[in-house]
Design a protein around this motif. Structure first.
Motif, PDB file in Angstrom:
ATOM      1  N   TYR A 393     -29.412  12.022  45.296  1.00  0.00           N
ATOM      2  CA  TYR A 393     -28.631  10.906  44.800  1.00  0.00           C
ATOM      3  C   TYR A 393     -27.774  11.390  43.636  1.00  0.00           C
ATOM      4  CZ  TYR A 393     -27.386   6.287  43.088  1.00  0.00           C
ATOM      5  OH  TYR A 393     -26.679   5.183  42.690  1.00  0.00           O
ATOM      6  N   TRP A 394     -26.508  11.000  43.611  1.00  0.00           N
ATOM      7  CA  TRP A 394     -25.597  11.416  42.546  1.00  0.00           C
ATOM      8  C   TRP A 394     -25.733  10.479  41.354  1.00  0.00           C
ATOM      9  CZ3 TRP A 394     -22.644  15.802  42.587  1.00  0.00           C
ATOM     10  CH2 TRP A 394     -22.519  16.457  43.806  1.00  0.00           C
ATOM     11  N   SER A 395     -25.868  11.045  40.175  1.00  0.00           N
ATOM     12  CA  SER A 395     -25.985  10.229  38.965  1.00  0.00           C
ATOM     13  C   SER A 395     -25.204  10.887  37.837  1.00  0.00           C
ATOM     14  CB  SER A 395     -27.452  10.067  38.556  1.00  0.00           C
ATOM     15  OG  SER A 395     -28.006  11.327  38.224  1.00  0.00           O
ATOM     16  N   CYS A 396     -24.819  10.080  36.858  1.00  0.00           N
ATOM     17  CA  CYS A 396     -24.073  10.587  35.701  1.00  0.00           C
ATOM     18  C   CYS A 396     -25.027  11.343  34.792  1.00  0.00           C
ATOM     19  CB  CYS A 396     -23.404   9.426  34.955  1.00  0.00           C
ATOM     20  SG  CYS A 396     -22.439   9.939  33.529  1.00  0.00           S
ATOM     21  N   SER A 397     -24.757  12.631  34.581  1.00  0.00           N
ATOM     22  CA  SER A 397     -25.650  13.465  33.787  1.00  0.00           C
ATOM     23  C   SER A 397     -25.157  13.643  32.357  1.00  0.00           C
ATOM     24  CB  SER A 397     -25.809  14.841  34.446  1.00  0.00           C
ATOM     25  OG  SER A 397     -24.550  15.462  34.628  1.00  0.00           O
ATOM     26  N   GLN A 398     -23.858  13.405  32.106  1.00  0.00           N
ATOM     27  CA  GLN A 398     -23.330  13.591  30.754  1.00  0.00           C
ATOM     28  C   GLN A 398     -21.979  12.901  30.629  1.00  0.00           C
ATOM     29  OE1 GLN A 398     -23.048  17.717  29.545  1.00  0.00           O
ATOM     30  NE2 GLN A 398     -22.169  17.234  27.552  1.00  0.00           N
ATOM     31  N   THR A 399     -21.670  12.442  29.425  1.00  0.00           N
ATOM     32  CA  THR A 399     -20.378  11.811  29.131  1.00  0.00           C
ATOM     33  C   THR A 399     -19.795  12.442  27.871  1.00  0.00           C
ATOM     34  OG1 THR A 399     -21.070   9.699  30.106  1.00  0.00           O
ATOM     35  CG2 THR A 399     -19.179   9.659  28.617  1.00  0.00           C
ATOM     36  N   ILE A 400     -18.518  12.801  27.929  1.00  0.00           N
ATOM     37  CA  ILE A 400     -17.793  13.321  26.760  1.00  0.00           C
ATOM     38  C   ILE A 400     -16.760  12.285  26.340  1.00  0.00           C
ATOM     39  CG2 ILE A 400     -16.113  15.056  26.018  1.00  0.00           C
ATOM     40  CD1 ILE A 400     -17.740  17.130  27.453  1.00  0.00           C
ATOM     41  N   GLN A 401     -16.749  11.955  25.040  1.00  0.00           N
ATOM     42  CA  GLN A 401     -15.894  10.877  24.530  1.00  0.00           C
ATOM     43  C   GLN A 401     -14.979  11.373  23.412  1.00  0.00           C
ATOM     44  OE1 GLN A 401     -18.090   7.010  24.176  1.00  0.00           O
ATOM     45  NE2 GLN A 401     -19.916   8.288  24.447  1.00  0.00           N
ATOM     46  N   GLU A 402     -14.454  12.582  23.567  1.00  0.00           N
ATOM     47  CA  GLU A 402     -13.606  13.168  22.520  1.00  0.00           C
ATOM     48  C   GLU A 402     -12.160  12.694  22.591  1.00  0.00           C
ATOM     49  OE1 GLU A 402     -14.630  15.115  20.040  1.00  0.00           O
ATOM     50  OE2 GLU A 402     -16.713  15.106  20.701  1.00  0.00           O
ATOM     51  N   HIS A 403     -11.718  12.225  23.763  1.00  0.00           N
ATOM     52  CA  HIS A 403     -10.344  11.715  23.870  1.00  0.00           C
ATOM     53  C   HIS A 403     -10.263  10.325  23.230  1.00  0.00           C
ATOM     54  CE1 HIS A 403      -8.181  14.719  26.214  1.00  0.00           C
ATOM     55  NE2 HIS A 403      -9.264  14.874  26.966  1.00  0.00           N
ATOM     56  N   THR A 404      -9.115  10.036  22.640  1.00  0.00           N
ATOM     57  CA  THR A 404      -8.901   8.731  22.006  1.00  0.00           C
ATOM     58  C   THR A 404      -7.980   7.836  22.824  1.00  0.00           C
ATOM     59  OG1 THR A 404      -7.069   9.627  20.693  1.00  0.00           O
ATOM     60  CG2 THR A 404      -9.275   9.688  19.708  1.00  0.00           C
ATOM     61  N   SER A 405      -7.560   8.303  23.995  1.00  0.00           N
ATOM     62  CA  SER A 405      -6.743   7.500  24.890  1.00  0.00           C
ATOM     63  C   SER A 405      -7.048   7.943  26.327  1.00  0.00           C
ATOM     64  CB  SER A 405      -5.251   7.656  24.575  1.00  0.00           C
ATOM     65  OG  SER A 405      -4.473   6.729  25.325  1.00  0.00           O
ATOM     66  N   TYR A 406      -6.245   7.463  27.276  1.00  0.00           N
ATOM     67  CA  TYR A 406      -6.505   7.741  28.688  1.00  0.00           C
ATOM     68  C   TYR A 406      -6.663   9.231  28.960  1.00  0.00           C
ATOM     69  CZ  TYR A 406      -4.398   3.065  29.267  1.00  0.00           C
ATOM     70  OH  TYR A 406      -4.096   1.740  29.177  1.00  0.00           O
ATOM     71  N   VAL A 407      -7.625   9.585  29.783  1.00  0.00           N
ATOM     72  CA  VAL A 407      -7.742  10.955  30.286  1.00  0.00           C
ATOM     73  C   VAL A 407      -6.885  11.044  31.545  1.00  0.00           C
ATOM     74  CG1 VAL A 407      -9.296  12.746  31.127  1.00  0.00           C
ATOM     75  CG2 VAL A 407     -10.081  11.130  29.378  1.00  0.00           C
ATOM     76  N   TYR A 408      -5.944  11.995  31.564  1.00  0.00           N
ATOM     77  CA  TYR A 408      -4.987  12.097  32.664  1.00  0.00           C
ATOM     78  C   TYR A 408      -5.278  13.245  33.632  1.00  0.00           C
ATOM     79  CZ  TYR A 408      -1.560   8.642  31.013  1.00  0.00           C
ATOM     80  OH  TYR A 408      -0.921   7.489  30.659  1.00  0.00           O
ATOM     81  N   GLY A 409      -5.719  14.398  33.099  1.00  0.00           N
ATOM     82  CA  GLY A 409      -5.831  15.571  33.960  1.00  0.00           C
ATOM     83  C   GLY A 409      -7.091  16.376  33.695  1.00  0.00           C
ATOM     84  N   LEU A 410      -7.601  17.015  34.763  1.00  0.00           N
ATOM     85  CA  LEU A 410      -8.773  17.881  34.676  1.00  0.00           C
ATOM     86  C   LEU A 410      -8.524  19.137  35.489  1.00  0.00           C
ATOM     87  CD1 LEU A 410     -11.621  15.263  35.343  1.00  0.00           C
ATOM     88  CD2 LEU A 410     -11.122  16.342  33.130  1.00  0.00           C
ATOM     89  N   SER A 411      -9.137  20.258  35.056  1.00  0.00           N
ATOM     90  CA  SER A 411      -9.111  21.487  35.841  1.00  0.00           C
ATOM     91  C   SER A 411     -10.357  22.284  35.501  1.00  0.00           C
ATOM     92  CB  SER A 411      -7.849  22.307  35.532  1.00  0.00           C
ATOM     93  OG  SER A 411      -7.820  23.497  36.303  1.00  0.00           O
ATOM     94  N   ILE A 412     -10.993  22.856  36.527  1.00  0.00           N
ATOM     95  CA  ILE A 412     -12.198  23.644  36.332  1.00  0.00           C
ATOM     96  C   ILE A 412     -11.957  25.059  36.844  1.00  0.00           C
ATOM     97  CG2 ILE A 412     -13.313  23.112  38.541  1.00  0.00           C
ATOM     98  CD1 ILE A 412     -15.921  22.673  36.859  1.00  0.00           C
ATOM     99  N   ASN A 413     -12.551  26.047  36.195  1.00  0.00           N
ATOM    100  CA  ASN A 413     -12.316  27.439  36.596  1.00  0.00           C
ATOM    101  C   ASN A 413     -13.144  27.791  37.830  1.00  0.00           C
ATOM    102  OD1 ASN A 413     -14.833  27.496  35.380  1.00  0.00           O
ATOM    103  ND2 ASN A 413     -14.476  29.422  34.304  1.00  0.00           N
ATOM    104  N   ASP A 414     -12.880  28.971  38.395  1.00  0.00           N
ATOM    105  CA  ASP A 414     -13.545  29.390  39.634  1.00  0.00           C
ATOM    106  C   ASP A 414     -15.058  29.498  39.470  1.00  0.00           C
ATOM    107  OD1 ASP A 414     -11.130  29.477  40.906  1.00  0.00           O
ATOM    108  OD2 ASP A 414     -10.849  31.640  40.680  1.00  0.00           O
ATOM    109  N   GLN A 415     -15.515  29.895  38.287  1.00  0.00           N
ATOM    110  CA  GLN A 415     -16.953  30.057  38.064  1.00  0.00           C
ATOM    111  C   GLN A 415     -17.658  28.721  37.828  1.00  0.00           C
ATOM    112  OE1 GLN A 415     -14.614  32.016  36.408  1.00  0.00           O
ATOM    113  NE2 GLN A 415     -14.922  33.625  37.923  1.00  0.00           N
ATOM    114  N   GLY A 416     -16.893  27.685  37.593  1.00  0.00           N
ATOM    115  CA  GLY A 416     -17.483  26.369  37.384  1.00  0.00           C
ATOM    116  C   GLY A 416     -18.154  26.193  36.041  1.00  0.00           C
ATOM    117  N   ASN A 417     -17.802  27.028  35.049  1.00  0.00           N
ATOM    118  CA  ASN A 417     -18.449  26.921  33.739  1.00  0.00           C
ATOM    119  C   ASN A 417     -17.471  26.592  32.612  1.00  0.00           C
ATOM    120  OD1 ASN A 417     -17.069  29.312  33.547  1.00  0.00           O
ATOM    121  ND2 ASN A 417     -18.858  30.590  33.130  1.00  0.00           N
ATOM    122  N   LYS A 418     -16.213  26.326  32.961  1.00  0.00           N
ATOM    123  CA  LYS A 418     -15.215  26.017  31.944  1.00  0.00           C
ATOM    124  C   LYS A 418     -14.284  24.930  32.475  1.00  0.00           C
ATOM    125  CE  LYS A 418     -13.718  29.594  29.763  1.00  0.00           C
ATOM    126  NZ  LYS A 418     -12.942  30.822  29.459  1.00  0.00           N
TER     127      LYS A 418
END
Length: 579
Positions: A393-418
């Protein structure tokens, strides 16, 4: 659409002898009360009553009701379709208005930053130069600098005010518009008017003076010219001088007509399935892997009735696992749905619905290293990480709240650690995953944009909020911090906003896919610093009549798929190497 439904819950009723068994028959004898009507199997065996099967009675009762419902549906279906279009247009207007407000916020922030930067520039001085001025009693130079700064501030305020007014025009009927105009007038009115001729005289005096090691400043004519080019000028993205080594050529007969708004597309691992957002629904198409232009895409299934607002993101699971060809979708309704296919990959069912966000899902990705992590960015200003539990079952494991407005874009590296994120607060976050599987913000960059993409672990690109320029960053190997490198202007042919058409880097072809205004641009990107003008090359620019364009590229770079509002169709373009 509608099905007959009795007001009573028949499963709550008992048989007339209270056997506590499911009722299965009805006694049609006149004069009985409701608690004497139902019978179970035991009742029938014991009493040998002449009863009728319950399912047959329900079928008889509901038959005329179904006929009425069918007639009603025929009448209302055209109305509902029109109302859905109306709702879709309202949602689109809402999205456009929010984007316009975002642009206004960004313009004001840029204005504030411009004024602060000028102050920081004035605050920094060379001690020995100033000492020479003091010894030689040459205070006139300071007066010149003061007048020049006043004039520059006045020019900044006037130019930004004009620019801001153009973005305020659509809001003339809104409450508060007059207050905004009064504030702008106060800003311009409070600035002391500096006579242009007087400024030129000061410049001439400044040129005639022979001050030892004087700090050089541009003439006012040069300043005005620079400001007309929006204060800062960046190198224009160069087109390939020798002609592109490849091109994406449209396959004319390989199209799929869709009048509904499509804000997201996704291609599966072997380019045989395409998911296409259709307002609140999702269409799953199959195509021939060889992209034979004689075989049109076929609709396998339309996924409906799960999202209540427009779908904004789509991603296929692409690893050889139990999730292969499963689909994940995000929507303006703040929900994420995971769809799983049957064994023949011909029918998808909504298996999970994730509801932890409170506002629209703007971006979403799956970690390609092991596909054990889903990351979502939202208008609620949060980034959420989703993991599969031991109970599948998929569940939310963590939330980051550092942005102060809408989050627009995401990108993850090939290793999946950044992870990279960008938002309407003009902020870029660099987030790393530790050995304890927790994600932590490692760096903040205050020069963000609307879309972002890793190129390598050491280089990433970001599209500015207005979408008219690309900013490249590289990692300083000594301290592991990302530093801004070059910024390139992009010819857009109109407004450049690229929300829901994210930057996408294709490693196999070394292509950076970027939507800017009326163009879908295919850019050759550097993979190693330094990032100079000769390494960032515009290989192909595909023009569209209208700027409402959405699309994606296959993992192998063989296929480029777009939808645009002018043609109202999904178009397929195939990669072709030039000889």
């Amino acid at each position: 659409m509608f099905n007959p439904k009795p007001l009573e819950n028949l499963s709550d009723y008992q048989c007339f002898l209270n056997h506590c068994m499911p009722i299965c028959a009805v006694n049609l004898q006149p004069g009985l009360t409701s608690d004497q009507r139902f019978a179970c199997k035991n009742c029938i065996e014991l009493t040998h009553l002449n009863v009728s099967p319950l399912n047959k009675i329900i079928e008889t009762i509901e038959k005329p009701i179904k006929q009425k419902l069918n007639q009603y549906e025929e009448i209302i279906t055209p109305h509902l379709n029109l109302l859905k279009q109306f709702y879709g247009n309202i949602s689109l207007m809402e999205s456009i208005i929010l984007q316009q407000l975002d642009q206004l916020t960004n313009l004001v922030n840029n204005w504030i930053n411009s004024i602060k930067q000028k102050g920081e520039q004035i605050a920094r001085y060379n001690f020995f130069n100033q000492l020479d001025l003091l010894i030689n009693n040459q205070q006139v130079a300071n007066e010149i600098e003061e007048k020049t700064s006043d004039f520059e501030l006045m020019t900044i305020n006037k130019a930004q005010s004009i620019k801001l007014n153009s973005y305020l025009d659509p809001f003339k009927s809104f409450q508060g518009y007059s207050n905004l105009q009064n504030i702008l007038k106060q800003i311009i009115g409070s600035q002391n008017e500096v006579n242009l001729k007087e400024c030129h005289e000061f410049q001439q005096q400044k040129q005639q003076q022979s001050i030892s090691q004087q700090i050089k400043q541009p003439l006012m004519s040069e300043f005005l010219q620079q400001y007309n080019q929006q204060i800062q000028s960046y190198p224009l993205l160069k087109e390939s001088n020798l002609g592109s080594s490849f091109s994406y050529q449209i396959i004319p007969k390989l199209t799929y007509e869709q009048g509904e708004l499509c804000q997201a597309l996704a291609i599966n691992y072997n380019n045989t399935l395409i998911a296409i957002a259709s307002e609140c629904n999702i269409n799953i198409l199959t195509i021939n892997q060889s992209l034979n232009q004689l075989e049109e895409p076929k609709l396998l299934q339309s996924l409906e009735r799960n999202h209540k607002n427009h779908v904004t993101t789509l991603n296929f699971f692409k690893k050889a696992s139990q999730m292969l060809n499963s689909l994940i979708s995000g929507s303006l309704d703040s929900t994420i749905v995971i769809w799983t296919p049957d064994q023949q990959f011909k029918k998808w069912n909504a298996l999970f619905k994730l509801k932890n966000h409170t506002y629209a899902i703007n971006c979403l990705l799956i970690s390609q290293s092991s596909e054990d992590c889903i990351v979502s960015g939202s208008a609620d200003k949060t980034i959420k990480f989703w993991s599969m539990t031991n109970f599948n079952y998929w569940s939310c494991s963590q939330t980051i709240q550092e942005h102060t407005s809408y989050v627009y874009g995401l990108s993850i590296n090939d290793q999946g650690n950044k992870l990279l994120s960008c938002g309407n607060d003009n902020l870029i976050l660099i987030i790393s995953r530790s050995h304890q599987e927790q994600w932590q913000v490692k760096q903040k960059i205050h020069n963000g944009g609307i879309s972002i993409s890793f190129i390598t672990d050491n280089i990433f690109a970001c599209s500015s909020l207005e979408g008219t320029s690309l900013i490249f960053y590289y990692m300083d190997q000594e301290n592991g911090i990302y530093i801004q490198s070059n910024q390139f202007q992009i010819q857009t042919g109109g407004k450049g906003n690229a929300n829901y058409f994210p930057l996408q880097y294709n490693k196999s072809k070394n292509i950076l896919l970027s939507k800017n205004g009326h163009y879908v641009n295919l850019i050759k990107s550097p993979t190693n610093p330094p990032i100079d003008d000769n390494k960032v090359i515009l290989e192909q620019a595909i023009f569209f009549i209208q700027n409402m364009i959405f699309g994606t590229m296959s993992d192998d770079g063989a296929l480029l798929v777009t939808w645009d509002s002018k043609s109202s169709e999904v178009q397929f373009r195939k990669y072709k190497q030039k000889l």
